[in-house]
Scaffold this motif. Structure first.
Motif, short mmCIF file in Angstrom:
data_model
loop_
_atom_site.label_atom_id
_atom_site.label_comp_id
_atom_site.label_asym_id
_atom_site.label_seq_id
_atom_site.Cartn_x
_atom_site.Cartn_y
_atom_site.Cartn_z
N GLY A 123 69.74 100.11 48.28
CA GLY A 123 69.23 101.56 48.90
C GLY A 123 68.49 101.92 48.34
O GLY A 123 67.56 102.65 48.46
N ILE A 124 68.67 102.01 46.75
CA ILE A 124 67.81 102.45 45.51
C ILE A 124 66.43 101.75 45.96
O ILE A 124 65.23 102.62 45.95
CB ILE A 124 68.10 102.60 44.29
N LEU A 125 66.28 100.64 46.08
CA LEU A 125 64.92 99.58 45.99
C LEU A 125 64.14 100.13 47.45
O LEU A 125 62.96 100.38 47.41
CB LEU A 125 65.22 98.29 46.07
N LEU A 126 65.24 100.12 48.49
CA LEU A 126 64.44 100.34 49.66
C LEU A 126 64.04 101.95 49.86
O LEU A 126 63.07 102.29 50.38
CB LEU A 126 65.48 100.26 50.94
N GLY A 127 64.89 102.71 49.20
CA GLY A 127 64.37 104.39 49.17
C GLY A 127 62.88 104.30 48.50
O GLY A 127 61.87 105.21 48.79
N ALA A 128 62.98 103.59 47.17
CA ALA A 128 61.60 103.68 46.46
C ALA A 128 60.37 103.23 47.17
O ALA A 128 59.33 103.69 47.11
CB ALA A 128 61.81 102.86 45.28
#
Length: 589
Positions: free
Chosen positions: A403-408
């Motif tokens: 989720g953090i990667l996709l958010g970035a």
């Protein structure tokens, strides 16, 4: 040309053969070149150190932390578990393997993706009764193709984009701008691999077969309970300096003593496991107090919590390259014993202690459990995986890490914040949320790549400031008769050839100022040439040394260089043709 320009050209002409043919790392060669250029006054300290402040370099560094959080939480294992099931055919297996790998590599550095997939694919191929050689090279190529889709896909894309912003601040690219060319290149490249891969690649067992039978490379003896060796140390028993064998482990009362030291005391009934060949058994039979083992089950096939059987692929930067295993004190440095060596898909015969290690050799090691984590990020090994080990359980924080990667990625794609800010924010959240520890983040940073990138900027600055780039660019214009399309083709071909011999980052950064000078002299847009450099630097399909992931699969797959040429040549031509047709359409001259 001025004297400074001649010096800069001479340094570049020295760099490329050194990186292609010497054992020195590209970071050492390029840092040495920068020091030499600064000492000779070709560049000043600010130019020499300019690469260390480039936004592209820091974006790459923060992306490494984000990728480390995916790896540490088992995020890639999660994908593997749900995707690699039981396909109906070999081409079905390639579809299940290649599509997710290409998609992952568009947003995650492809080196950890391939490193995680290799042991899973080896095990999967055994279950499906498929040759791993038909799967591993396409795995590497698919990860390279996926990296061309976005700016996050490869470190080279980020670095070249950083150079673009420094030279032309108004020409910044969006995260998904490359997809207009990258998606067609990736799709047609994957179709090529799925359709022609099974026809062009050999089908041998490779490493899986070479290490299958422990009886072929180990000899087991027992300490006679009534013999003279009881309570003697390994050194005193004369087992420390055998000619063609070495003591690997001692099985004792249901436990195992791994990586045996010279002071270990022998007990009656100890089962001693030696690495070597059956021809050397005569040497052991002549030692009083040793008798043949009566246990029919090889010790290496038993599960002991105190030891691990590990496959490790030797990197080109390993300090033991060219040295004999015995002379280099491999066991002392790594706390692991070499049981067998596989080279070119075949197990190396004879006295292991006299074997000189080569790049891409696959070692079967007996080690203690901490070895895997301690050396997973070592530059001496491209890949470390536990032999027949169970898949690492998926951590509960894997969805959060994704989720953090996709958010970035989403923030950068929508232009809410810059690529650097998105990567920085994502790395900070990964650390604060516990998806990645500080130690894992440090281990995840590939310092060799980062130093290579930073030093490449210094060499590029020397070409630019000395006027060498302008002169060479003018020579290029003469060769292509001032034709923008011919210059584009020439740029792609030169960078694609260089990246097969040296690192893709160095090839891109050093060629960049020359090509930009040529484009400026023509009075055309630099954008098609910038994108051509990005795609050509990723076109590493011809040799195992052209890209890190190629070298990672080279040993485990038991490939020969001719295998890469057979499959990679057509892929190079196909992807180059697609890129050169589409680039001028998306970014006109």
């Amino acid at each position: 040309m001025s004297l400074d320009a001649w010096i800069a050209v001479g340094v570049v002409l020295t760099i490329f053969p050194l990186m292609a043919f010497s054992r020195l790392g590209p970071d050492i060669i390029l840092l040495g070149a920068v020091i030499g250029l600064m000492t000779l006054g070709v560049i000043d300290p600010q130019q020499a150190l300019g690469g260390f402040s480039n936004s592209g370099l820091f974006t790459v560094a923060f992306m490494y932390v984000l990728v480390a959080s995916i790896r540490e939480t088992g995020g890639i294992d999660l994908i593997i578990r749900y995707v690699l099931r039981r396909p109906g055919s070999e081409r079905g297996a390639l579809v299940r393997l290649l599509l997710p790998v290409a998609a992952l590599s568009a947003f995650v550095n492809n080196t950890p993706v391939v490193a995680t997939y290799i042991p899973a694919v080896m095990s999967w191929s055994r279950r499906l009764r498929l040759s791993p050689q038909r799967l591993l090279m396409p795995l590497s190529f698919a990860s390279i193709l996926g990296g061309t889709i976005t700016l996050f896909g490869t470190s080279t894309n980020l670095v070249v984009h950083g150079l673009l912003l420094e030279r032309y601040p108004a020409l910044g690219m969006g995260l998904l701008d490359l997809a207009w060319v990258g998606v067609p290149v990736a799709i047609l490249g994957l179709v090529y691999l799925i359709v022609l891969g099974p026809r062009l690649l050999p089908a041998h067992e490779g490493v899986a077969n070479a290490f299958a039978n422990p009886r072929e490379f180990t000899i087991e003896m027992e300490v006679d309970p009534a013999g003279v060796l009881v309570d003697r140390s390994v050194e005193e028993a004369g087992l420390r300096h055998l000619q063609a064998l070495f003591l690997v482990e001692i099985e004792r009362a249901g436990n195992v003593v791994s990586v045996v030291g010279p002071g270990e005391k022998l007990k009656g009934g100890d089962r001693l496991v030696f690495a070597g060949t059956s021809d050397a058994a005569v040497e052991l039979q002549q030692i009083r107090g040793l008798i043949p083992s009566q246990d029919d089950t090889p010790s290496l096939e038993k599960a002991f919590k105190e030891r691990r059987l590990v496959e490790a692929v030797v990197s080109s930067q390993c300090q033991f390259i060219g040295q004999r295993i015995r002379d280099g004190h491999f066991r002392t440095l790594y706390g692991a014993a070499v049981l067998a060596i596989c080279r070119g898909g075949e197990r190396v015969k004879g006295n292991l202690g006299q074997v000189r290690l080569q790049s891409a050799d696959v070692l079967l090691l007996e080690a203690r459990p901490p070895f895997i984590e301690r050396h997973r990020q070592s530059r001496d090994f491209l890949l470390i995986s536990e032999l027949n080990g169970a898949a690492r359980p998926v951590h509960e924080k894997a969805p959060l890490a994704w989720g953090i990667l996709l958010g970035a990625v989403l923030l950068a794609a929508l232009g809410v914040i810059s690529l650097l800010n998105a990567a920085m924010l994502g790395a900070a959240l990964a650390l604060l949320s516990g998806c990645c520890s500080v130690g894992a983040a440090k281990r995840g940073l590939d310092t060799q790549v980062l130093l290579t990138i930073a030093a490449s900027f210094g060499v590029g600055a020397a070409l630019q400031s000395s006027g060498a780039a302008e002169v060479i660019g003018g020579g290029l214009l003469t060769l292509v008769a001032g034709n923008p399309l011919l210059l584009l083709i020439g740029t792609y071909v030169v960078v694609a050839l260089l990246t097969e011999l040296v690192t893709n980052n160095a090839a891109a950064v050093i060629v960049f100022p020359v090509v930009m000078s040529a484009a400026e002299s023509l009075g055309v847009s630099p954008m098609p040439y910038v994108v051509a450099v990005m795609f050509a630097a990723s076109a590493s399909f011809l040799t195992p040394i052209g890209y890190q992931t190629n070298l990672m699969v080279y040993g485990p797959g038991g490939y020969k260089v001719s295998d890469f040429l057979r499959l990679g040549c057509g892929l190079n031509v196909l992807t180059g043709a697609i890129a050169l047709v589409l680039i001028p359409l998306v970014w006109p001259f």
